[in-house]
Design a protein around this motif. Structure first.
Motif, PDB file in Angstrom:
ATOM      1  N   TYR A  86      37.473  37.649  32.812  1.00 42.17           N
ATOM      2  CA  TYR A  86      38.426  36.968  33.678  1.00 42.17           C
ATOM      3  C   TYR A  86      39.050  37.978  34.631  1.00 42.17           C
ATOM      4  O   TYR A  86      39.421  39.071  34.214  1.00 42.17           O
ATOM      5  CB  TYR A  86      39.544  36.304  32.859  1.00 42.17           C
ATOM      6  CG  TYR A  86      39.068  35.124  32.074  1.00 42.17           C
ATOM      7  CD1 TYR A  86      38.781  33.928  32.721  1.00 42.17           C
ATOM      8  CD2 TYR A  86      38.893  35.198  30.708  1.00 42.17           C
ATOM      9  CE1 TYR A  86      38.335  32.835  32.013  1.00 42.17           C
ATOM     10  CE2 TYR A  86      38.449  34.108  29.994  1.00 42.17           C
ATOM     11  CZ  TYR A  86      38.173  32.926  30.649  1.00 42.17           C
ATOM     12  OH  TYR A  86      37.725  31.849  29.947  1.00 42.17           O
ATOM     13  N   LYS A  87      39.177  37.620  35.881  1.00 42.58           N
ATOM     14  CA  LYS A  87      39.796  38.513  36.860  1.00 42.58           C
ATOM     15  C   LYS A  87      41.309  38.411  36.752  1.00 42.58           C
ATOM     16  O   LYS A  87      41.853  37.364  36.430  1.00 42.58           O
ATOM     17  CB  LYS A  87      39.343  38.152  38.265  1.00 42.58           C
ATOM     18  CG  LYS A  87      37.883  38.439  38.492  1.00 42.58           C
ATOM     19  CD  LYS A  87      37.486  38.190  39.913  1.00 42.58           C
ATOM     20  CE  LYS A  87      36.025  38.553  40.098  1.00 42.58           C
ATOM     21  NZ  LYS A  87      35.618  38.405  41.481  1.00 42.58           N
ATOM     22  N   ASN A  88      41.973  39.534  37.042  1.00 47.45           N
ATOM     23  CA  ASN A  88      43.440  39.534  37.044  1.00 47.45           C
ATOM     24  C   ASN A  88      43.921  40.158  38.347  1.00 47.45           C
ATOM     25  O   ASN A  88      43.138  40.449  39.239  1.00 47.45           O
ATOM     26  CB  ASN A  88      43.991  40.270  35.814  1.00 47.45           C
ATOM     27  CG  ASN A  88      43.580  41.719  35.767  1.00 47.45           C
ATOM     28  OD1 ASN A  88      43.362  42.347  36.790  1.00 47.45           O
ATOM     29  ND2 ASN A  88      43.453  42.267  34.571  1.00 47.45           N
ATOM     30  N   GLU A  89      45.229  40.397  38.451  1.00 48.76           N
ATOM     31  CA  GLU A  89      45.794  40.883  39.715  1.00 48.76           C
ATOM     32  C   GLU A  89      45.256  42.249  40.132  1.00 48.76           C
ATOM     33  O   GLU A  89      45.273  42.595  41.302  1.00 48.76           O
ATOM     34  CB  GLU A  89      47.325  40.921  39.643  1.00 48.76           C
ATOM     35  CG  GLU A  89      47.917  41.881  38.634  1.00 48.76           C
ATOM     36  CD  GLU A  89      48.046  41.293  37.229  1.00 48.76           C
ATOM     37  OE1 GLU A  89      48.490  42.023  36.345  1.00 48.76           O
ATOM     38  OE2 GLU A  89      47.703  40.130  37.021  1.00 48.76           O
ATOM     39  N   MET A  90      44.751  43.019  39.193  1.00 52.45           N
ATOM     40  CA  MET A  90      44.200  44.341  39.547  1.00 52.45           C
ATOM     41  C   MET A  90      42.870  44.219  40.291  1.00 52.45           C
ATOM     42  O   MET A  90      42.432  45.153  40.944  1.00 52.45           O
ATOM     43  CB  MET A  90      44.027  45.196  38.295  1.00 52.45           C
ATOM     44  CG  MET A  90      45.366  45.601  37.706  1.00 52.45           C
ATOM     45  SD  MET A  90      45.289  46.481  36.131  1.00 52.45           S
ATOM     46  CE  MET A  90      43.962  47.592  36.326  1.00 52.45           C
ATOM     47  N   ASP A  91      42.210  43.071  40.203  1.00 50.05           N
ATOM     48  CA  ASP A  91      40.935  42.861  40.870  1.00 50.05           C
ATOM     49  C   ASP A  91      41.092  42.490  42.340  1.00 50.05           C
ATOM     50  O   ASP A  91      40.142  42.522  43.099  1.00 50.05           O
ATOM     51  CB  ASP A  91      40.146  41.751  40.177  1.00 50.05           C
ATOM     52  CG  ASP A  91      39.710  42.163  38.795  1.00 50.05           C
ATOM     53  OD1 ASP A  91      39.224  43.283  38.638  1.00 50.05           O
ATOM     54  OD2 ASP A  91      39.890  41.349  37.857  1.00 50.05           O
ATOM     55  N   PHE A  92      42.272  42.107  42.730  1.00 53.45           N
ATOM     56  CA  PHE A  92      42.513  41.667  44.101  1.00 53.45           C
ATOM     57  C   PHE A  92      43.421  42.655  44.812  1.00 53.45           C
ATOM     58  O   PHE A  92      44.486  42.988  44.324  1.00 53.45           O
ATOM     59  CB  PHE A  92      43.178  40.281  44.101  1.00 53.45           C
ATOM     60  CG  PHE A  92      42.387  39.270  43.320  1.00 53.45           C
ATOM     61  CD1 PHE A  92      41.245  38.708  43.854  1.00 53.45           C
ATOM     62  CD2 PHE A  92      42.781  38.911  42.047  1.00 53.45           C
ATOM     63  CE1 PHE A  92      40.514  37.786  43.131  1.00 53.45           C
ATOM     64  CE2 PHE A  92      42.056  37.985  41.316  1.00 53.45           C
ATOM     65  CZ  PHE A  92      40.918  37.427  41.863  1.00 53.45           C
ATOM     66  N   GLN A  93      42.978  43.141  45.967  1.00 54.03           N
ATOM     67  CA  GLN A  93      43.777  44.091  46.735  1.00 54.03           C
ATOM     68  C   GLN A  93      44.551  43.326  47.793  1.00 54.03           C
ATOM     69  O   GLN A  93      44.000  42.534  48.539  1.00 54.03           O
ATOM     70  CB  GLN A  93      42.867  45.122  47.399  1.00 54.03           C
ATOM     71  CG  GLN A  93      43.634  46.159  48.169  1.00 54.03           C
ATOM     72  CD  GLN A  93      42.693  47.195  48.774  1.00 54.03           C
ATOM     73  OE1 GLN A  93      41.496  47.094  48.652  1.00 54.03           O
ATOM     74  NE2 GLN A  93      43.264  48.165  49.426  1.00 54.03           N
TER      75      GLN A  93
END
Length: 111
Positions: A86-93
């Motif tokens: 699962y993606k979290n906020e660290m995956d999105f810049q």
């Protein structure tokens, strides 16, 4: 495994039954007690009723048989396994901010 499936594909009989959706049946060659089975392949969905295509993420002998009959290159059908993380906020810049910098949390308010 792929080479073994290529050999088996040469004895399969392919019958297209839904040209619009790229669905076809493949009857396997009878070899002693084995074979003579019918598999349904949904090419655009990457599904075969033998489940080998979905399990191993490479085209099974039924798909290879169809590709051989239609002169298609099977290599374009090899799929990569999708990640399950699962993606979290660290995956999105966030634009305008550098990775690893504080985003205005409590630590940036300390006098």
């Amino acid at each position: 495994m792929l080479n073994r499936w290529k050999e088996r594909a040469s004895g399969h009989h392919v019958k297209l039954f839904d040209r619009d959706n790229w669905v076809f049946t493949v009857t396997t060659m009878k070899r002693g007690q084995k074979g003579g089975n019918e598999q349904i392949v949904r090419l655009m969905e990457g599904i075969c009723t033998c489940n080998k295509w979905q399990t191993f993420h490479i085209p099974c002998s039924h798909v290879l048989a169809y590709c051989a009959k239609q002169n298609l290159e099977y290599k374009c059908l090899v799929r990569r396994k999708k990640g399950t993380r699962y993606k979290n906020e660290m995956d999105f810049q966030v634009s305008g901010r550098n990775k690893g910098t504080s985003s205005g949390g409590a630590s940036s308010r300390i006098p």
